[in-house]
Enzyme design. Structure first.
Site, mmCIF file in Angstrom:
data_model
loop_
_atom_site.group_PDB
_atom_site.id
_atom_site.type_symbol
_atom_site.label_atom_id
_atom_site.label_comp_id
_atom_site.label_asym_id
_atom_site.label_seq_id
_atom_site.Cartn_x
_atom_site.Cartn_y
_atom_site.Cartn_z
ATOM 1 N N LYS A 22 0.832 -1.217 0.000
ATOM 2 C CA LYS A 22 0.000 0.000 0.000
ATOM 3 C C LYS A 22 0.861 1.260 0.000
ATOM 4 C CE LYS A 22 -1.800 1.558 4.071
ATOM 5 N NZ LYS A 22 -1.489 2.961 4.388
ATOM 6 N N ASN A 23 1.833 1.304 0.892
ATOM 7 C CA ASN A 23 2.589 2.548 1.069
ATOM 8 C C ASN A 23 3.638 2.779 -0.017
ATOM 9 O OD1 ASN A 23 0.998 3.149 3.199
ATOM 10 N ND2 ASN A 23 2.506 2.623 4.782
ATOM 11 N N ARG A 93 -4.546 10.749 4.463
ATOM 12 C CA ARG A 93 -3.416 11.681 4.560
ATOM 13 C C ARG A 93 -2.433 11.549 3.411
ATOM 14 N NH1 ARG A 93 -2.048 14.294 9.056
ATOM 15 N NH2 ARG A 93 0.042 14.259 8.206
ATOM 16 N N CYS A 117 -4.492 13.023 13.270
ATOM 17 C CA CYS A 117 -5.324 11.858 13.004
ATOM 18 C C CYS A 117 -5.245 10.916 14.184
ATOM 19 C CB CYS A 117 -4.914 11.176 11.706
ATOM 20 S SG CYS A 117 -3.416 10.245 11.857
ATOM 21 N N ARG A 122 0.443 14.826 13.026
ATOM 22 C CA ARG A 122 1.318 14.442 11.904
ATOM 23 C C ARG A 122 1.576 15.661 11.029
ATOM 24 N NH1 ARG A 122 -1.168 9.051 9.464
ATOM 25 N NH2 ARG A 122 0.800 8.966 8.333
ATOM 26 N N PRO A 123 2.604 16.430 11.385
ATOM 27 C CA PRO A 123 2.873 17.661 10.639
ATOM 28 C C PRO A 123 3.408 17.382 9.230
ATOM 29 C CG PRO A 123 4.585 17.284 12.282
ATOM 30 C CD PRO A 123 3.569 16.189 12.453
ATOM 31 N N ILE A 124 3.398 18.403 8.376
ATOM 32 C CA ILE A 124 3.992 18.266 7.037
ATOM 33 C C ILE A 124 5.059 19.335 6.805
ATOM 34 C CG2 ILE A 124 2.033 17.090 5.922
ATOM 35 C CD1 ILE A 124 1.424 19.945 4.661
ATOM 36 N N ASP A 125 5.604 19.872 7.925
ATOM 37 C CA ASP A 125 6.589 20.948 7.793
ATOM 38 C C ASP A 125 7.794 20.529 6.942
ATOM 39 O OD1 ASP A 125 6.905 19.207 10.104
ATOM 40 O OD2 ASP A 125 8.691 20.383 10.584
ATOM 41 N N ASP A 308 4.332 0.566 11.961
ATOM 42 C CA ASP A 308 3.116 -0.031 11.404
ATOM 43 C C ASP A 308 2.925 -1.486 11.840
ATOM 44 O OD1 ASP A 308 2.500 2.356 10.228
ATOM 45 O OD2 ASP A 308 3.239 1.811 8.239
ATOM 46 N N ARG A 400 -8.675 -0.541 4.714
ATOM 47 C CA ARG A 400 -7.811 0.469 4.107
ATOM 48 C C ARG A 400 -6.474 -0.113 3.701
ATOM 49 N NH1 ARG A 400 -7.265 5.859 7.435
ATOM 50 N NH2 ARG A 400 -6.039 6.210 5.572
#
Ligand code: EPU
Length: 430
Positions: A22-23, A93, A117, A122-125, A308, A400
């Protein structure tokens, strides 16, 4: 929402084949935005998250069709849309992976900021830091990131934060850099096999990328990328989940298609609990006949133990002999499964970003509810070994990331059924 009813206590036996990752598939699908011709992707799993990404790509002018043989063929039919809406990003996300390709190929991107979440903040900086270093202007407007750059420029970028490297952040910056002018070097890149797989796909599209899967990735920008064929790598998290299923039920399970080299830390963990592992050509088999031994585990970026698989490992340690400590170094709040496992009779105490697990002799079935994909997988595994019936609610979370997991576990002997639950729908996914 569907639920699973599991009657525990069956030793699983047999072979199960692992799906595509998936990832790896999600950023690879996002990368098809960069292609000037059609892309043919094999082993893209048919999962809820993948369908969400295909839906988003559809809104962004990419047509995606499943062929009869299962391959997914994508083609850009309209290169004008640049917006990933709040609804899409909230549903998943990983939608953030379209940011880099959009700004690189279309000169503009408007992507909703993902919120927190169920597994924490879970930042995206770091995604933004990387894209800014490549010359994108990124103002924030009403909850949206609006990135703009007529043409990105290569740069040297250190892509690390307090939690180490970032997987989808690395993916975003690599994808953007493929079409930038000049050379980009990413230091402290995520080394996960999923990033390496994305780099392989980008190379097949004509990108000049070196070092995927290492902390230093070098990209020499090119003017355009063509369509390509690619086979997605096997899902190491799914493989690890099946291996834990074999170990927790004291059964004998062979996971075909699993790549042993992607599962070093997981194999080491399972062996430390007393399970026997056999690595064969193209498969990994697990056999366990005794109660597992307690083991301390810390999640870390690859090649460390994957976050995970933390919940699944905790299910196994819940029935181990002795006390284990599980430390979560990636998502310090990813412990939603603890309270639910305790409802099944486990003895787990959360202490800051760690959990102290006093192993119990057995678990007892109970109705349980989880709030994220991997936590649900951990509860499902606990259900396989618990006395009596376990009802795992919110199966939409499991769907998912695991394709038809109940059918595949049932083929190994598990007594598990899916019960449809009329009149409700999945929402608010992490
Ligand atoms: N982080 C930052 N700033 C950023 C990005 C990340 O501080 O800009 C922090 C995160 O808060 C976290 C750490 O860095 O503490 C690592 O996060 P990362 O960015 O690597 O996570 P991700 O790319 O958002 C992917 C997987 C997750 C998996 C993590 C960690 C995909 C689509 N998602 O997320 O998978 O847990 O890497 O390995 O690849 C799952 O499949 O269930 C799942 C959650």
């Amino acid at each position: 929402m569907d639920r699973f009813i599991i009657e525990g206590g069956v030793r699983l036996r047999g072979k199960v084949s692992v799906s595509g990752a998936k990832n790896a598939a999600l950023p690879i699908l996002a990368a098809t935005l960069l292609a000037d011709g059609p892309c043919t992707l094999q082993d893209v799993p048919d999962l809820y998250d993948v369908r969400t990404m295909i839906g988003l790509l559809g809104e962004l002018g990419v047509e995606a069709k499943r062929r009869k043989d299962g391959a997914l063929v994508t083609r850009v039919v309209d290169a004008s849309p640049v917006t990933a809406s709040y609804e899409r990003v909230r549903a998943m996300r990983a939608s953030i992976c379209v940011l880099g390709p959009l700004v690189a190929r279309r000169g503009r991107a408007k992507v909703s900021m993902p919120g927190g979440c169920s597994i924490g903040v879970r930042p995206i900086d770091l995604h933004l830091k990387g894209l800014k270093a490549l010359g994108a202007r990124i103002p924030m407007e009403a909850g949206y990131v609006e990135a703009e750059a007529p043409r990105l420029r290569g740069a040297e970028i250190y892509l690390g934060g307090t939690a180490g490297s970032t997987v989808t952040g690395t993916a975003n910056v690599v994808m953007a850099a493929t079409l930038a002018e000049g050379r980009t070097v990413i230091e402290n890149a995520a080394c996960e096999p999923e990033v390496a797989d994305l780099c392989d796909f980008l190379r097949a599209m004509g990108a000049k990328v070196k070092g995927g899967g290492t902390p230093r990735i070098e990209i020499q920008g090119v003017a355009s990328l063509h369509g390509a064929r690619h086979r997605v790598i096997p899902d190491r998290i799914e493989a690890g989940t099946f291996l834990v299923a074999g170990a927790i039920t004291r059964g004998e399970v062979e996971v075909t298609g699993a790549r042993a080299e992607h599962l070093g830390a997981v194999r080491d963990f399972l062996q430390a609990t007393g399970a026997e592992l056999a690595v064969r050509d193209g498969s990994i088999a697990v056999r366990a006949s005794n109660r597992p031994r307690a083991v301390d585990v810390a999640t870390l970026p690859y090649p460390g133990f994957p976050t995970d698989l933390q919940a699944q490992a905790m299910a196994l340690l819940a029935v181990a002999e002795g006390i284990s400590v599980v430390s979560e170094r990636i998502y310090p709040d990813r412990f939603q499964h603890v309270a639910e496992l305790n409802r099944m009779g486990a003895n787990i105490r959360k202490e800051g970003p760690s959990a102290v697990i006093q192993g119990v002799l057995d678990l007892s079935g109970a109705p349980v509810q989880a709030t994220d994909l991997r936590a649900s997988a951990g509860l499902l595994l606990a259900g396989l070994v618990a006395r009596g019936a376990t009802e795992v609610n919110r199966v939409d979370h499991i769907d998912r990331g695991y394709e038809r997991i109940e059918e595949r576990l049932a083929a190994l002997g598990a007594r598990i059924v899916r019960k449809p639950y009329a009149g409700s729908r999945a929402s608010d996914r992490g």
